[in-house]
Design a protein around this motif. Structure first.
Motif, PDB file in Angstrom:
ATOM      1  N   THR A  91       0.840  -1.193   0.000  1.00  0.00           N
ATOM      2  CA  THR A  91       0.000   0.000   0.000  1.00  0.00           C
ATOM      3  C   THR A  91       0.880   1.249   0.000  1.00  0.00           C
ATOM      4  O   THR A  91       2.094   1.160   0.129  1.00  0.00           O
ATOM      5  N   HIS A  92       0.228   2.395  -0.091  1.00  0.00           N
ATOM      6  CA  HIS A  92       0.979   3.656  -0.066  1.00  0.00           C
ATOM      7  C   HIS A  92       1.747   3.809   1.238  1.00  0.00           C
ATOM      8  O   HIS A  92       2.819   4.382   1.271  1.00  0.00           O
ATOM      9  N   ARG A  93       1.230   3.259   2.316  1.00  0.00           N
ATOM     10  CA  ARG A  93       1.938   3.334   3.605  1.00  0.00           C
ATOM     11  C   ARG A  93       3.234   2.530   3.571  1.00  0.00           C
ATOM     12  O   ARG A  93       4.234   2.925   4.161  1.00  0.00           O
ATOM     13  N   TYR A 137       8.091   5.112   3.261  1.00  0.00           N
ATOM     14  CA  TYR A 137       9.380   5.263   3.936  1.00  0.00           C
ATOM     15  C   TYR A 137      10.573   4.847   3.081  1.00  0.00           C
ATOM     16  O   TYR A 137      11.663   4.711   3.589  1.00  0.00           O
ATOM     17  N   SER A 138      10.354   4.672   1.808  1.00  0.00           N
ATOM     18  CA  SER A 138      11.421   4.219   0.926  1.00  0.00           C
ATOM     19  C   SER A 138      11.770   5.300  -0.092  1.00  0.00           C
ATOM     20  O   SER A 138      10.889   5.886  -0.717  1.00  0.00           O
ATOM     21  N   VAL A 180       8.032   3.778  -5.296  1.00  0.00           N
ATOM     22  CA  VAL A 180       6.909   4.695  -5.480  1.00  0.00           C
ATOM     23  C   VAL A 180       5.627   3.875  -5.523  1.00  0.00           C
ATOM     24  O   VAL A 180       5.546   2.866  -6.233  1.00  0.00           O
ATOM     25  N   TYR A 181       4.629   4.326  -4.790  1.00  0.00           N
ATOM     26  CA  TYR A 181       3.314   3.694  -4.827  1.00  0.00           C
ATOM     27  C   TYR A 181       2.590   4.161  -6.085  1.00  0.00           C
ATOM     28  O   TYR A 181       2.469   5.371  -6.329  1.00  0.00           O
ATOM     29  N   VAL A 182       2.100   3.206  -6.905  1.00  0.00           N
ATOM     30  CA  VAL A 182       1.410   3.531  -8.154  1.00  0.00           C
ATOM     31  C   VAL A 182      -0.024   3.002  -8.184  1.00  0.00           C
ATOM     32  O   VAL A 182      -0.670   3.012  -9.214  1.00  0.00           O
TER      33      VAL A 182
END
Length: 111
Positions: free
Chosen positions: A9-11, A15-16, A20-22
């Motif tokens: 998930t975006h969570r 922290y990375s 990237v959350y897509v």
């Protein structure tokens, strides 16, 4: 190390610096989802592969090319995370190819 598609998930991606959350509700989300009516005349619900194919087709179109170029710049060299299970077709695979293929063939989406 070659960029990869990850599940989360975006969570999980927050922290990375290399991920990237897509997925849904991100600027890189696929507007086409499994279960939605497809563009065929019969309007049957799409499966995951059809939703991914439609996403790729839109990015090859006249308006989509601008998004494709921006996505390629933004996502180059990064791992991409989506909520789709890893064993299921996902638009993140299209974005990975787009972002990590030489510029001269970006719009061809190699398989």
């Amino acid at each position: 190390m070659k960029p990869a598609r990850l599940h989360g998930t975006h969570r999980d991606a927050a922290y990375s610096a290399t991920c990237v959350y897509v997925g849904p509700r991100s600027p890189y989300a696929n507007p086409f989802a499994p279960g939605q009516r497809g563009p065929s005349p019969r309007g049957l619900p799409m499966d995951a592969a059809e939703a991914v194919d439609l996403f790729a087709a839109v990015l090859r179109g006249p308006v989509g090319r601008r998004y494709a170029a921006r996505f390629a710049r933004d996502l180059h060299g990064l791992n991409l995370m989506c909520t789709c299970p890893v064993q299921v077709p996902c638009h993140a695979d299209v974005l990975l190819r787009l972002a990590n293929t030489p510029t001269t063939v970006h719009l061809e989406f190699p398989q």
